[in-house]
Design a protein around this motif. Structure first.
Motif, PDB file in Angstrom:
ATOM      1  N   PHE A  52      22.969  62.984  30.928  1.00  0.00           N
ATOM      2  CA  PHE A  52      23.203  64.289  31.545  1.00  0.00           C
ATOM      3  C   PHE A  52      24.626  64.736  31.257  1.00  0.00           C
ATOM      4  O   PHE A  52      25.547  63.911  31.223  1.00  0.00           O
ATOM      5  CB  PHE A  52      23.022  64.211  33.071  1.00  0.00           C
ATOM      6  N   ILE A  53      24.794  66.041  31.060  1.00  0.00           N
ATOM      7  CA  ILE A  53      26.124  66.622  30.907  1.00  0.00           C
ATOM      8  C   ILE A  53      26.240  67.826  31.840  1.00  0.00           C
ATOM      9  O   ILE A  53      25.272  68.230  32.481  1.00  0.00           O
ATOM     10  CB  ILE A  53      26.408  67.060  29.446  1.00  0.00           C
ATOM     11  N   THR A  54      27.433  68.400  31.878  1.00  0.00           N
ATOM     12  CA  THR A  54      27.685  69.636  32.610  1.00  0.00           C
ATOM     13  C   THR A  54      28.179  70.655  31.598  1.00  0.00           C
ATOM     14  O   THR A  54      28.933  70.311  30.677  1.00  0.00           O
ATOM     15  CB  THR A  54      28.751  69.404  33.702  1.00  0.00           C
ATOM     16  N   LEU A  55      27.738  71.909  31.733  1.00  0.00           N
ATOM     17  CA  LEU A  55      28.148  72.962  30.811  1.00  0.00           C
ATOM     18  C   LEU A  55      28.382  74.254  31.574  1.00  0.00           C
ATOM     19  O   LEU A  55      28.181  74.317  32.781  1.00  0.00           O
ATOM     20  CB  LEU A  55      27.114  73.154  29.695  1.00  0.00           C
ATOM     21  N   LYS A  56      28.814  75.281  30.860  1.00  0.00           N
ATOM     22  CA  LYS A  56      29.006  76.609  31.436  1.00  0.00           C
ATOM     23  C   LYS A  56      27.993  77.552  30.823  1.00  0.00           C
ATOM     24  O   LYS A  56      27.750  77.513  29.615  1.00  0.00           O
ATOM     25  CB  LYS A  56      30.406  77.149  31.132  1.00  0.00           C
ATOM     26  N   CYS A  57      27.397  78.400  31.664  1.00  0.00           N
ATOM     27  CA  CYS A  57      26.479  79.439  31.204  1.00  0.00           C
ATOM     28  C   CYS A  57      26.678  80.643  32.109  1.00  0.00           C
ATOM     29  O   CYS A  57      26.580  80.509  33.343  1.00  0.00           O
ATOM     30  CB  CYS A  57      25.036  78.939  31.263  1.00  0.00           C
ATOM     31  N   ARG A  58      26.994  81.778  31.522  1.00  0.00           N
ATOM     32  CA  ARG A  58      27.209  83.010  32.285  1.00  0.00           C
ATOM     33  C   ARG A  58      28.243  82.817  33.391  1.00  0.00           C
ATOM     34  O   ARG A  58      27.997  83.152  34.545  1.00  0.00           O
ATOM     35  CB  ARG A  58      25.897  83.530  32.839  1.00  0.00           C
ATOM     36  N   ASP A  59      29.348  82.209  33.038  1.00  0.00           N
ATOM     37  CA  ASP A  59      30.457  81.958  33.967  1.00  0.00           C
ATOM     38  C   ASP A  59      30.063  81.076  35.153  1.00  0.00           C
ATOM     39  O   ASP A  59      30.726  81.081  36.184  1.00  0.00           O
ATOM     40  CB  ASP A  59      31.056  83.273  34.485  1.00  0.00           C
ATOM     41  N   THR A  60      28.991  80.324  35.002  1.00  0.00           N
ATOM     42  CA  THR A  60      28.532  79.415  36.051  1.00  0.00           C
ATOM     43  C   THR A  60      28.517  77.996  35.503  1.00  0.00           C
ATOM     44  O   THR A  60      28.038  77.761  34.392  1.00  0.00           O
ATOM     45  CB  THR A  60      27.105  79.790  36.515  1.00  0.00           C
ATOM     46  N   THR A  61      29.046  77.062  36.276  1.00  0.00           N
ATOM     47  CA  THR A  61      28.981  75.655  35.892  1.00  0.00           C
ATOM     48  C   THR A  61      27.582  75.145  36.217  1.00  0.00           C
ATOM     49  O   THR A  61      27.107  75.284  37.335  1.00  0.00           O
ATOM     50  CB  THR A  61      30.038  74.829  36.656  1.00  0.00           C
ATOM     51  N   VAL A  62      26.935  74.580  35.211  1.00  0.00           N
ATOM     52  CA  VAL A  62      25.582  74.052  35.374  1.00  0.00           C
ATOM     53  C   VAL A  62      25.641  72.544  35.185  1.00  0.00           C
ATOM     54  O   VAL A  62      25.988  72.054  34.111  1.00  0.00           O
ATOM     55  CB  VAL A  62      24.593  74.676  34.362  1.00  0.00           C
ATOM     56  N   SER A  63      25.321  71.812  36.248  1.00  0.00           N
ATOM     57  CA  SER A  63      25.291  70.352  36.164  1.00  0.00           C
ATOM     58  C   SER A  63      23.850  69.902  35.919  1.00  0.00           C
ATOM     59  O   SER A  63      22.935  70.717  35.873  1.00  0.00           O
ATOM     60  CB  SER A  63      25.831  69.734  37.451  1.00  0.00           C
ATOM     61  N   LYS A  64      23.677  68.612  35.761  1.00  0.00           N
ATOM     62  CA  LYS A  64      22.354  68.023  35.519  1.00  0.00           C
ATOM     63  C   LYS A  64      21.651  68.662  34.322  1.00  0.00           C
ATOM     64  O   LYS A  64      20.498  69.049  34.377  1.00  0.00           O
ATOM     65  CB  LYS A  64      21.483  68.110  36.771  1.00  0.00           C
ATOM     66  N   VAL A  65      22.396  68.758  33.194  1.00  0.00           N
ATOM     67  CA  VAL A  65      21.826  69.251  31.949  1.00  0.00           C
ATOM     68  C   VAL A  65      21.396  68.025  31.151  1.00  0.00           C
ATOM     69  O   VAL A  65      22.225  67.210  30.751  1.00  0.00           O
ATOM     70  CB  VAL A  65      22.837  70.108  31.165  1.00  0.00           C
ATOM     71  N   LEU A  66      20.106  67.887  30.960  1.00  0.00           N
ATOM     72  CA  LEU A  66      19.537  66.714  30.292  1.00  0.00           C
ATOM     73  C   LEU A  66      19.572  66.892  28.778  1.00  0.00           C
ATOM     74  O   LEU A  66      19.122  67.906  28.256  1.00  0.00           O
ATOM     75  CB  LEU A  66      18.093  66.508  30.754  1.00  0.00           C
ATOM     76  N   ILE A  67      20.120  65.894  28.081  1.00  0.00           N
ATOM     77  CA  ILE A  67      20.076  65.864  26.620  1.00  0.00           C
ATOM     78  C   ILE A  67      18.864  64.999  26.259  1.00  0.00           C
ATOM     79  O   ILE A  67      18.802  63.830  26.621  1.00  0.00           O
ATOM     80  CB  ILE A  67      21.353  65.236  26.011  1.00  0.00           C
ATOM     81  N   ASP A  68      17.892  65.601  25.569  1.00  0.00           N
ATOM     82  CA  ASP A  68      16.629  64.912  25.300  1.00  0.00           C
ATOM     83  C   ASP A  68      16.232  65.059  23.843  1.00  0.00           C
ATOM     84  O   ASP A  68      15.678  66.083  23.440  1.00  0.00           O
ATOM     85  CB  ASP A  68      15.530  65.476  26.208  1.00  0.00           C
ATOM     86  N   GLY A  69      16.523  64.022  23.066  1.00  0.00           N
ATOM     87  CA  GLY A  69      16.166  64.022  21.650  1.00  0.00           C
ATOM     88  C   GLY A  69      14.674  63.962  21.405  1.00  0.00           C
ATOM     89  O   GLY A  69      14.225  64.153  20.282  1.00  0.00           O
ATOM     90  N   GLY A  70      13.885  63.750  22.450  1.00  0.00           N
ATOM     91  CA  GLY A  70      12.434  63.721  22.310  1.00  0.00           C
ATOM     92  C   GLY A  70      11.794  65.081  22.506  1.00  0.00           C
ATOM     93  O   GLY A  70      10.591  65.233  22.344  1.00  0.00           O
ATOM     94  N   SER A  71      12.604  66.085  22.844  1.00  0.00           N
ATOM     95  CA  SER A  71      12.066  67.418  23.096  1.00  0.00           C
ATOM     96  C   SER A  71      12.309  68.326  21.905  1.00  0.00           C
ATOM     97  O   SER A  71      13.428  68.407  21.392  1.00  0.00           O
ATOM     98  CB  SER A  71      12.724  68.021  24.348  1.00  0.00           C
ATOM     99  N   GLY A  72      11.287  69.049  21.510  1.00  0.00           N
ATOM    100  CA  GLY A  72      11.383  69.990  20.396  1.00  0.00           C
ATOM    101  C   GLY A  72      11.817  71.380  20.830  1.00  0.00           C
ATOM    102  O   GLY A  72      11.855  72.293  20.010  1.00  0.00           O
ATOM    103  N   VAL A  73      12.139  71.561  22.110  1.00  0.00           N
ATOM    104  CA  VAL A  73      12.568  72.869  22.626  1.00  0.00           C
ATOM    105  C   VAL A  73      13.698  72.671  23.633  1.00  0.00           C
ATOM    106  O   VAL A  73      13.862  71.590  24.193  1.00  0.00           O
ATOM    107  CB  VAL A  73      11.415  73.642  23.316  1.00  0.00           C
ATOM    108  N   ASN A  74      14.456  73.738  23.852  1.00  0.00           N
ATOM    109  CA  ASN A  74      15.424  73.796  24.948  1.00  0.00           C
ATOM    110  C   ASN A  74      14.694  74.471  26.103  1.00  0.00           C
ATOM    111  O   ASN A  74      13.989  75.466  25.893  1.00  0.00           O
ATOM    112  CB  ASN A  74      16.647  74.623  24.564  1.00  0.00           C
ATOM    113  N   ILE A  75      14.861  73.948  27.303  1.00  0.00           N
ATOM    114  CA  ILE A  75      14.114  74.466  28.460  1.00  0.00           C
ATOM    115  C   ILE A  75      15.072  74.798  29.591  1.00  0.00           C
ATOM    116  O   ILE A  75      16.041  74.071  29.826  1.00  0.00           O
ATOM    117  CB  ILE A  75      13.081  73.430  28.957  1.00  0.00           C
ATOM    118  N   ILE A  76      14.769  75.876  30.281  1.00  0.00           N
ATOM    119  CA  ILE A  76      15.468  76.208  31.512  1.00  0.00           C
ATOM    120  C   ILE A  76      14.395  76.508  32.563  1.00  0.00           C
ATOM    121  O   ILE A  76      13.502  77.324  32.326  1.00  0.00           O
ATOM    122  CB  ILE A  76      16.464  77.362  31.332  1.00  0.00           C
ATOM    123  N   PRO A  77      14.429  75.811  33.688  1.00  0.00           N
ATOM    124  CA  PRO A  77      13.453  76.096  34.737  1.00  0.00           C
ATOM    125  C   PRO A  77      13.609  77.529  35.256  1.00  0.00           C
ATOM    126  O   PRO A  77      14.717  78.078  35.299  1.00  0.00           O
ATOM    127  CB  PRO A  77      13.777  75.069  35.828  1.00  0.00           C
TER     128      PRO A  77
END
Length: 156
Positions: A52-77
Motif C-alpha cells: 500500500f502507498i499514499t498519494l495525492k489526487c485532486r488536492d486530497t491525500t489518499v491512503s490505502k492505495v493498493l499496488i497490484d501487479g495482478g490487476s490489468g486495470v486501475n480501480i477506484i471504488p
C-alpha cells in the motif's frame, strides 16, 4: 539510501544529450537502490502483507492505495470517486466487467482519467469506477505500474 542518491544526483551542463543515457546508467550502477534485511517488516520475509502507498489526487491525500501487479486495470471504488468530486454523470461509459478478488464479476460504472501525484511525480491515469467494498481506496494495477516504470517490492 534513496534520499542520499537523489540529493547527490547532478548532471554537469557539459554532458551532451546523446551521452546522457550512458551518464545516468553509470550513476545508477554505482548508486543502485537496494534493500537489506533491516528494511524487512518485523515478521521478516515470512510476512504476507500487501503493498500500500499514499498519494495525492485532486488536492486530497489518499491512503490505502493498493499496488497490484495482478490487476490489468486501475480501480477506484464509487464511494471514493464521490468523495473526490468526480462528476459521475459525465463519465464515459466502460464496457469492462471486472472480476473481483472474491471471483464475483462487477460492471464498471464508467471510467475517469485522474491526475495522481505519487511522490514528486504526476501521472494521468485511467481508472475504472466500480461499486466495491474492498480494502483499498484506489488500486493501481499494471497500467499504472508500466506507465510509472515501477518495480514494486512486496517483500520490503
Amino acid at each position: 539510501m534513496l534520499e542520499k542518491f537523489l540529493a547527490e544526483v547532478h548532471v554537469p551542463e557539459q554532458v551532451e544529450v546523446n551521452a546522457l543515457d550512458s551518464y545516468m546508467n553509470g550513476m545508477l550502477a554505482n548508486n543502485a537502490i537496494t534493500f537489506s534485511e533491516d528494511d524487512l517488516p518485523e515478521q521478516g520475509s515470512d510476512h504476507n502483507s500487501a503493498l500500500f502507498i499514499t498519494l495525492k489526487c485532486r488536492d486530497t491525500t489518499v491512503s490505502k492505495v493498493l499496488i497490484d501487479g495482478g490487476s490489468g486495470v486501475n480501480i477506484i471504488p464509487l464511494i471514493v470517486a464521490q468523495k473526490l468530486d468526480v462528476n459521475l454523470e459525465k463519465l464515459p461509459p466502460s464496457s469492462l466487467t471486472i472480476r473481483a478478488f472474491d471471483g464475483a464479476k462487477r460492471q464498471a460504472h464508467g471510467k475517469a482519467t485522474l491526475e495522481i501525484k505519487v511522490g514528486p511525480t504526476l501521472f494521468s491515469s485511467v481508472f475504472q469506477i466500480q461499486e466495491s467494498a474492498g480494502s483499498f481506496n484506489m488500486l493501481l494495477g499494471r497500467p499504472w505500474i508500466h506507465q510509472a516504470g515501477a518495480v514494486p517490492s512486496t517483500l520490503h
